[in-house]
Scaffold this active site. Sequence first.
Site, short mmCIF file in Angstrom:
data_model
loop_
_atom_site.label_atom_id
_atom_site.label_comp_id
_atom_site.label_asym_id
_atom_site.label_seq_id
_atom_site.Cartn_x
_atom_site.Cartn_y
_atom_site.Cartn_z
N CYS A 13 -13.93 23.10 -18.56
CA CYS A 13 -13.84 24.39 -19.23
C CYS A 13 -13.43 24.18 -20.68
O CYS A 13 -12.95 23.12 -21.05
CB CYS A 13 -12.76 25.26 -18.57
SG CYS A 13 -13.08 25.59 -16.84
N GLY A 34 -18.63 24.50 -20.66
CA GLY A 34 -18.76 25.35 -19.48
C GLY A 34 -19.77 26.44 -19.72
O GLY A 34 -19.66 27.19 -20.70
N ASN A 85 -7.93 25.07 -18.66
CA ASN A 85 -8.87 23.96 -18.57
C ASN A 85 -8.19 22.84 -17.80
O ASN A 85 -7.13 22.37 -18.21
CB ASN A 85 -9.23 23.50 -20.00
CG ASN A 85 -9.99 22.19 -20.02
OD1 ASN A 85 -9.93 21.46 -21.00
ND2 ASN A 85 -10.70 21.86 -18.96
N GLY A 86 -8.77 22.42 -16.68
CA GLY A 86 -8.18 21.32 -15.92
C GLY A 86 -8.23 21.59 -14.43
O GLY A 86 -8.86 22.54 -13.97
N TYR A 95 -18.67 11.69 -22.94
CA TYR A 95 -19.66 12.75 -22.69
C TYR A 95 -19.17 14.15 -23.00
O TYR A 95 -19.94 14.98 -23.49
CB TYR A 95 -20.07 12.66 -21.20
CG TYR A 95 -21.01 13.75 -20.75
CD1 TYR A 95 -22.32 13.78 -21.21
CD2 TYR A 95 -20.59 14.73 -19.86
CE1 TYR A 95 -23.19 14.78 -20.79
CE2 TYR A 95 -21.45 15.73 -19.43
CZ TYR A 95 -22.75 15.75 -19.90
OH TYR A 95 -23.60 16.73 -19.49
N CYS A 153 -6.82 8.13 -19.12
CA CYS A 153 -7.13 8.10 -17.70
C CYS A 153 -8.49 7.42 -17.57
O CYS A 153 -9.45 7.80 -18.24
CB CYS A 153 -7.21 9.51 -17.12
SG CYS A 153 -7.76 9.51 -15.39
N CYS A 207 -11.82 7.12 -12.71
CA CYS A 207 -13.13 7.11 -12.06
C CYS A 207 -13.84 5.76 -12.22
O CYS A 207 -14.81 5.49 -11.53
CB CYS A 207 -14.01 8.26 -12.57
SG CYS A 207 -13.98 8.43 -14.35
FE1 SF4 Z 1 -11.56 11.80 -16.71
FE2 SF4 Z 1 -12.41 10.06 -14.86
FE3 SF4 Z 1 -9.78 10.52 -15.19
FE4 SF4 Z 1 -11.36 12.40 -14.16
S1 SF4 Z 1 -10.85 10.41 -13.23
S2 SF4 Z 1 -9.77 12.68 -15.72
S3 SF4 Z 1 -13.26 12.08 -15.31
S4 SF4 Z 1 -11.22 9.58 -16.66
#
Ligand code: SF4
Length: 471
Positions: free
Chosen positions: A14, A41, A115-116, A259, A449, A452
Amino acid sequence: MYLDESNDKPRDECGVFGIYSPGDEVGFKTYFGLNALQHRGEESAGIAISDGTEIHIHKKMGLVTDVFNENLLCTLKGDIAIGHVRYSTSGDSTEANAQPLLYRDYRGSVALAHNGNLTNVSLLKKRLEPTRLSKEISTDSEIFFRFMAKYRQLPFEKILELCMSEISGSFSLVVMTKNSLIGLRDPYGMRPLCLGKLKGTKSGYVLASETCAVETVGGEFIREIEPGEIVILDKNGIHSIPTRSSPGKRHLCIFEYIYLSRSDSVIDGRTVNLVRRDFGRELAQEFPVEGDVVISVPDSGMSVAMGYAEERGLPFREGLIRNRYMGRTFIRPGQKNREQAVRMKFNTIDEILQGQRVVIVDDSLVRGTTSSHIIRILREAGAKEVHFLVASPPLCYPCYYGIDIPSSGELVAARRSIEEIRHHIGADSLHYLNLERMLRVLKRPHDFCTACFDGVYPVQLLGTDSKVSII
Ligand code: SF4
């Protein structure tokens, strides 16, 4: 009917926008700000505005330009507004769940836009009071209002501090009362939120998910909201509450660079475009593929492809054109129909591709379905070889923080080796940017983070059954 699968990408979550600018056209400016954030979004859009005595909301399903028109915007008068564009990751994609959400009690009204994704909502709901919001609302964002209901005897700022310390997950929030605008960013800073000053005004400020929205409304970027910070804007100016909830670590979602963010947005002092170009240079140094021409999967692969081409001394050309007017197309199930959707979305420029060894760059590879269709149409257009480069590492784990990445079972890299994926998508070679090189470009390797890619989740996943490492 299935939703468009021709864009095999992690889905945006979002975008939020807030403005405090007495005497200004805040309704119009929020509309312009939301337009700049539309890529985050596309399901619904909404604006809440305060005329000083009450908060009024207008929201609907659709793009910003579908939801608002000039006549309607002329009626949105006030000094403070917040806005939201939504892609649903929790709750149904319905008008009731469109944001901003509005909460009323005997003390007045509060609107918020989030957003989140929150990770401990089911646990919190058990001990918080239900709100009087409509039963049709099924989004996790409603948990903030439950705090307001439960702790209504406390000062508003204290309730926000409680939210900050007790709600887990990722959140960048803009909140408004009838006379103040408030910004909150989760303690790990997973979702972006920045502060800007409106040029030519004495006390006009904006909060936005990305700097591109600040600039669109004639603002000047001041700074990012710190992880765990609450910022209040009202007639007394800016007031910051650095809560104790922040662990002192930052874990911005690395997909903002890959992205999600617009390439003209600035994060950490650099445009996303420049960072993506550096990703391309790193790819070129690690994988100097023998090719004749470099093209990209538009749009987010473009800056990376340019960086790759510059580093390799190869020409960058527009070999693949994206149809920008497809919007949210619905397609029928089945391989043939999916292929048709890709053909609707992408066209080739054959004279650029004929007889060429084509290096094509994409930002990420999720299921691999779109990539194999793209490679097929490049070969049909006459490409002699197709080398596929991905500007991020293999995606192997789901996201619990608000980006719609499919489950591991659907992620092609979680099930197959790189050679198997190459074979599956039909490329002559396939290369991924590795995480180490990516973090080297970003300079602050521990501030992101990357769950993924590596399965290391920075925020505890309470109430999920995921078997993951937590740092
Ligand atoms: Fe971003 Fe991947 Fe972490 Fe989700 S898991 S917040 S997509 S880096």
